[in-house]
Enzyme design. Structure first.
Site, PDB file in Angstrom:
ATOM      1  CE  LYS A 251     -22.811  54.089 -45.807  1.00  0.00           C
ATOM      2  NZ  LYS A 251     -22.892  52.693 -45.887  1.00  0.00           N
TER       3      LYS A 251
ATOM      4  CE1 TYR B  32     -20.039  54.636 -41.888  1.00  0.00           C
ATOM      5  CE2 TYR B  32     -20.953  56.655 -41.065  1.00  0.00           C
ATOM      6  CZ  TYR B  32     -21.168  55.282 -41.421  1.00  0.00           C
ATOM      7  OH  TYR B  32     -22.352  55.153 -41.896  1.00  0.00           O
TER       8      TYR B  32
ATOM      9  CG  ASP C 286     -22.331  39.752 -42.639  1.00  0.00           C
ATOM     10  OD1 ASP C 286     -23.239  40.712 -42.115  1.00  0.00           O
ATOM     11  OD2 ASP C 286     -21.238  39.953 -42.133  1.00  0.00           O
TER      12      ASP C 286
ATOM     13  CB  THR D 215     -25.066  57.384 -42.895  1.00  0.00           C
ATOM     14  OG1 THR D 215     -25.068  58.454 -42.002  1.00  0.00           O
ATOM     15  CG2 THR D 215     -23.748  57.703 -43.634  1.00  0.00           C
ATOM     16  CG  ASP D 216     -27.674  61.526 -40.314  1.00  0.00           C
ATOM     17  OD1 ASP D 216     -26.721  60.912 -40.011  1.00  0.00           O
ATOM     18  OD2 ASP D 216     -28.381  61.912 -39.418  1.00  0.00           O
ATOM     19  CD  GLU D 217     -21.829  60.068 -39.031  1.00  0.00           C
ATOM     20  OE1 GLU D 217     -20.765  60.104 -39.580  1.00  0.00           O
ATOM     21  OE2 GLU D 217     -22.026  59.252 -38.135  1.00  0.00           O
TER      22      GLU D 217
ATOM     23  CD  GLU E 107     -15.106  47.342 -41.046  1.00  0.00           C
ATOM     24  OE1 GLU E 107     -15.149  48.230 -39.993  1.00  0.00           O
ATOM     25  OE2 GLU E 107     -14.824  46.431 -41.385  1.00  0.00           O
TER      26      GLU E 107
HETATM   27  P1  NAD Z   1     -22.758  46.981 -38.537  1.00  0.00           P
HETATM   28  O1  NAD Z   1     -21.280  47.471 -38.363  1.00  0.00           O
HETATM   29  O2  NAD Z   1     -23.660  46.589 -37.235  1.00  0.00           O
HETATM   30  O3  NAD Z   1     -22.896  45.870 -39.289  1.00  0.00           O
HETATM   31  C1  NAD Z   1     -22.317  45.818 -40.663  1.00  0.00           C
HETATM   32  C2  NAD Z   1     -22.423  44.384 -41.279  1.00  0.00           C
HETATM   33  O4  NAD Z   1     -21.716  44.347 -42.326  1.00  0.00           O
HETATM   34  C3  NAD Z   1     -21.834  43.256 -40.286  1.00  0.00           C
HETATM   35  O5  NAD Z   1     -22.526  42.163 -40.158  1.00  0.00           O
HETATM   36  C4  NAD Z   1     -20.288  42.929 -40.867  1.00  0.00           C
HETATM   37  O6  NAD Z   1     -20.001  41.625 -40.696  1.00  0.00           O
HETATM   38  C5  NAD Z   1     -20.867  43.325 -42.337  1.00  0.00           C
HETATM   39  N1  NAD Z   1     -19.705  43.713 -43.333  1.00  0.00           N
HETATM   40  C6  NAD Z   1     -18.760  44.416 -43.006  1.00  0.00           C
HETATM   41  N2  NAD Z   1     -17.993  44.427 -43.950  1.00  0.00           N
HETATM   42  C7  NAD Z   1     -18.271  43.519 -44.803  1.00  0.00           C
HETATM   43  C8  NAD Z   1     -17.694  43.218 -46.145  1.00  0.00           C
HETATM   44  N3  NAD Z   1     -16.526  43.583 -46.699  1.00  0.00           N
HETATM   45  N4  NAD Z   1     -18.387  42.088 -46.856  1.00  0.00           N
HETATM   46  C9  NAD Z   1     -19.565  41.637 -46.335  1.00  0.00           C
HETATM   47  N5  NAD Z   1     -20.081  42.067 -45.127  1.00  0.00           N
HETATM   48  C10 NAD Z   1     -19.523  42.951 -44.519  1.00  0.00           C
HETATM   49  O7  NAD Z   1     -23.532  48.292 -38.985  1.00  0.00           O
HETATM   50  P2  NAD Z   1     -25.136  48.943 -39.087  1.00  0.00           P
HETATM   51  O8  NAD Z   1     -24.997  49.774 -37.905  1.00  0.00           O
HETATM   52  O9  NAD Z   1     -25.910  47.656 -39.057  1.00  0.00           O
HETATM   53  O10 NAD Z   1     -25.081  49.611 -40.298  1.00  0.00           O
HETATM   54  C11 NAD Z   1     -25.821  49.011 -41.447  1.00  0.00           C
HETATM   55  C12 NAD Z   1     -25.457  50.133 -42.672  1.00  0.00           C
HETATM   56  O11 NAD Z   1     -26.097  51.104 -42.109  1.00  0.00           O
HETATM   57  C13 NAD Z   1     -24.092  50.706 -43.201  1.00  0.00           C
HETATM   58  O12 NAD Z   1     -24.169  50.885 -44.197  1.00  0.00           O
HETATM   59  C14 NAD Z   1     -24.131  52.061 -42.112  1.00  0.00           C
HETATM   60  O13 NAD Z   1     -23.054  52.725 -42.782  1.00  0.00           O
HETATM   61  C15 NAD Z   1     -25.557  52.375 -42.410  1.00  0.00           C
HETATM   62  N6  NAD Z   1     -26.049  53.502 -41.493  1.00  0.00           N
HETATM   63  C16 NAD Z   1     -25.891  52.902 -40.060  1.00  0.00           C
HETATM   64  C17 NAD Z   1     -26.818  53.749 -39.153  1.00  0.00           C
HETATM   65  C18 NAD Z   1     -26.395  53.427 -37.696  1.00  0.00           C
HETATM   66  O14 NAD Z   1     -26.936  54.434 -36.767  1.00  0.00           O
HETATM   67  N7  NAD Z   1     -26.021  52.271 -37.186  1.00  0.00           N
HETATM   68  C19 NAD Z   1     -27.131  54.975 -39.447  1.00  0.00           C
HETATM   69  C20 NAD Z   1     -27.400  55.315 -40.792  1.00  0.00           C
HETATM   70  C21 NAD Z   1     -26.781  54.571 -41.782  1.00  0.00           C
HETATM   71  O1  DAU Z   2     -25.714  59.632 -38.182  1.00  0.00           O
HETATM   72  C1  DAU Z   2     -25.563  58.189 -38.597  1.00  0.00           C
HETATM   73  C2  DAU Z   2     -24.428  57.472 -38.095  1.00  0.00           C
HETATM   74  O2  DAU Z   2     -24.849  57.234 -36.820  1.00  0.00           O
HETATM   75  C3  DAU Z   2     -24.109  56.079 -39.046  1.00  0.00           C
HETATM   76  O3  DAU Z   2     -23.871  56.539 -40.260  1.00  0.00           O
HETATM   77  C4  DAU Z   2     -23.047  55.500 -38.237  1.00  0.00           C
HETATM   78  O4  DAU Z   2     -22.815  54.165 -38.984  1.00  0.00           O
HETATM   79  C5  DAU Z   2     -23.409  55.293 -36.713  1.00  0.00           C
HETATM   80  O5  DAU Z   2     -22.211  54.720 -36.130  1.00  0.00           O
HETATM   81  C6  DAU Z   2     -23.609  56.599 -36.204  1.00  0.00           C
HETATM   82  O6  DAU Z   2     -22.466  57.467 -36.124  1.00  0.00           O
HETATM   83  P1  DAU Z   2     -22.301  58.357 -34.719  1.00  0.00           P
HETATM   84  O7  DAU Z   2     -20.850  58.702 -34.546  1.00  0.00           O
HETATM   85  O8  DAU Z   2     -23.075  59.584 -34.650  1.00  0.00           O
HETATM   86  O9  DAU Z   2     -22.697  57.440 -33.434  1.00  0.00           O
HETATM   87  P2  DAU Z   2     -21.861  57.154 -32.175  1.00  0.00           P
HETATM   88  O10 DAU Z   2     -23.097  56.245 -31.350  1.00  0.00           O
HETATM   89  O11 DAU Z   2     -20.476  56.577 -32.362  1.00  0.00           O
HETATM   90  O12 DAU Z   2     -22.248  58.424 -31.341  1.00  0.00           O
HETATM   91  C7  DAU Z   2     -22.948  58.953 -31.255  1.00  0.00           C
HETATM   92  C8  DAU Z   2     -22.713  60.398 -30.585  1.00  0.00           C
HETATM   93  O13 DAU Z   2     -22.162  60.255 -29.229  1.00  0.00           O
HETATM   94  C9  DAU Z   2     -21.567  61.215 -31.466  1.00  0.00           C
HETATM   95  O14 DAU Z   2     -21.847  62.716 -31.195  1.00  0.00           O
HETATM   96  C10 DAU Z   2     -20.468  60.849 -30.624  1.00  0.00           C
HETATM   97  C11 DAU Z   2     -20.822  60.581 -29.302  1.00  0.00           C
HETATM   98  N1  DAU Z   2     -20.121  59.592 -28.447  1.00  0.00           N
HETATM   99  C12 DAU Z   2     -19.938  58.602 -29.005  1.00  0.00           C
HETATM  100  C13 DAU Z   2     -19.082  57.421 -28.166  1.00  0.00           C
HETATM  101  C14 DAU Z   2     -19.137  56.090 -28.689  1.00  0.00           C
HETATM  102  C15 DAU Z   2     -19.636  60.049 -26.984  1.00  0.00           C
HETATM  103  O15 DAU Z   2     -19.873  61.106 -26.721  1.00  0.00           O
HETATM  104  N2  DAU Z   2     -19.228  59.151 -26.426  1.00  0.00           N
HETATM  105  C16 DAU Z   2     -19.016  57.823 -26.794  1.00  0.00           C
HETATM  106  O16 DAU Z   2     -18.271  56.845 -26.131  1.00  0.00           O
END
Ligand code: NAD
Ligand code: DAU
Length: 347
Positions: free
Chosen positions: A152, A148, A33, A123-125, A82
């Protein structure tokens, strides 16, 4: 003992996945990481001796090659990314570097030092906005709507091309929105919990009618582990809870949980909800079909959304020092650039 290389294991989902591996499996876990703003070793402090930590960047070709050569892991699970859409709107560069460039480096490295599984966490995005459409199946076209999501989707395409061209054992998971403990408070749920507890405004983008399918992080990690152990190389699985929530209703659920657990008046907490200018390019609805993982691997989500939110609020209330540490420094600049300069004063 076989080893597994986890990238991004200090982030939100990666740290939960390492915790699950340490509790239920018998692997040597290597966690690579970079420790960006979102990565935090404190997320793993309860299992500090359960894994080997390498601080480094997945875009560093030499380092990645060295780790794979020395460890010869059974599998690589790539969480490193990211991950925040709003940051990708401010500056897409690190998203292209890590989410595409880093995946390319990892794929090249496993060509040289083969593994039995390369699980790429997507991700579903990548399916884009499902408003007016059916929920996305694993075969649906990719139609990313943010920088983003485009990064992905690009990584997914690269993984699929490397699978076909070099016959690599690649598996992809695409999950919906995760929530739970240790999530960085830039994402909707932890940001609103933090603000609700502190009496700050709760910013809801646009009309708050956008829909997301919220999945508890521990359910996602169990799904990823089931896929890692049982799925065929070349396969792809959607992972979702199957519940569609409007953002404004998510924020109201947070208000209810915060009011109940702090003794604050619900009306007072809810009065901080503020509808602010919309996120540019904001996808209206994400929705997945998850029959495949349920049918083939017997996975199903265990945590209902309302009880998951109550549990998550309880965790954030119990960890004010964690919140204070991760929101010191850079966080305030980010918060100001998104919420103050772009969308007006909120507190
Ligand atoms: P996060 O941002 O909390 O964590 C990302 C981690 O990756 C961090 O520990 C960061 O230090 C590390 N990182 C970033 N760039 C790096 C690099 N160049 N080399 C090594 N490490 C690096 O993210 P998360 O929410 O835990 O998401 C993890 C994975 O799941 C991501 O690939 C994201 O796209 C995917 N994902 C997230 C969600 C969600 O809702 N959070 C949903 C679907 C998919
Ligand atoms: O769907 C999976 C994705 O979910 C992951 O791939 C991403 O890594 C993760 O960040 C997340 O993306 P979203 O953009 O859906 O998550 P976020 O929590 O940023 O936002 C959720 C919803 O809420 C979105 O429709 C935007 C809205 N939102 C978000 C923030 C931060 C607000 O209305 N206000 C806010 O301040």
């Amino acid at each position: 003992m076989e080893s597994i290389l986890i990238t991004g294991g200090c982030g939100f989902i990666g740290s939960h996945f390492i915790r699950l591996l340490c509790a239920e499996e018998n692997f040597r876990v290597v966690n690579l990481d970079k420790l960006t703003y979102a990565g935090n070793l404190e997320n793993l402090s309860d299992i500090a001796s359960g894994f080997c930590f390498v601080r480094g960047d997945i875009t560093d070709r030499d380092l990645v090659g060295r780790v794979l050569k020395e460890e010869r892991p059974w599998a690589v699970v790539n969480f490193a990314a990211e991950s925040h859409v709003d940051r990708s709107i401010l500056d897409a560069s690190p998203f292209l570097q890590t989410n595409i460039g880093g995946v390319h480096i990892l794929l090249e490295a496993i060509r040289k030092f083969p593994v039995k599984r390369f699980l790429h966490v997507s991700t579903d995005e990548v399916y884009g906005d499902r408003e007016g459409k059916d929920a996305a199946t694993e075969e649906s076209a990719l139609c990313p709507g943010s920088p983003y999501a485009a990064s992905k989707a690009s990584a997914d395409l690269l993984c699929m091309a490397y699978r076909r061209t070099y016959d690599l054992p690649i598996i992809i998971t695409r999950s919906s929105n995760n929530y739970g403990s240790f999530q960085f408070p830039e994402k909707l749920i932890p940001l609103c919990i933090r603000n609700a507890v502190a009496g700050l405004k709760l910013p809801v983008y646009g009309d708050g009618g956008q829909i997301r399918d919220w999945l508890h992080v521990e359910d996602n990690c169990r799904a990823i582990l089931a896929v890692l152990k049982n799925a065929q190389p070349g396969s792809l699985y959607n992972i979702g809870a199957g519940g569609e929530w409007k953002n404004v209703d998510v924020v109201r659920a947070i208000c209810r949980a915060v009011a109940a657990q702090t003794g604050h008046y619900l009306e007072k907490v809810e009065s901080n909800i503020e509808f602010v200018a919309d996120r540019p390019g904001h996808d209206r609805r994400y929705a997945l079909t998850t029959e495949k993982i349920r049918r083939e691997l017997g996975w199903f989500p265990r945590t209902g959304f309302e009880s998951g939110v109550e549990q998550t609020v309880r965790w954030y209330l119990s960890r004010p020092e964690w919140i204070a540490r991760v929101t010191s420094g850079e966080y305030q600049n980010y918060y100001d650039s998104v919420y103050l300069r772009t969308w007006g004063k909120l507190s």
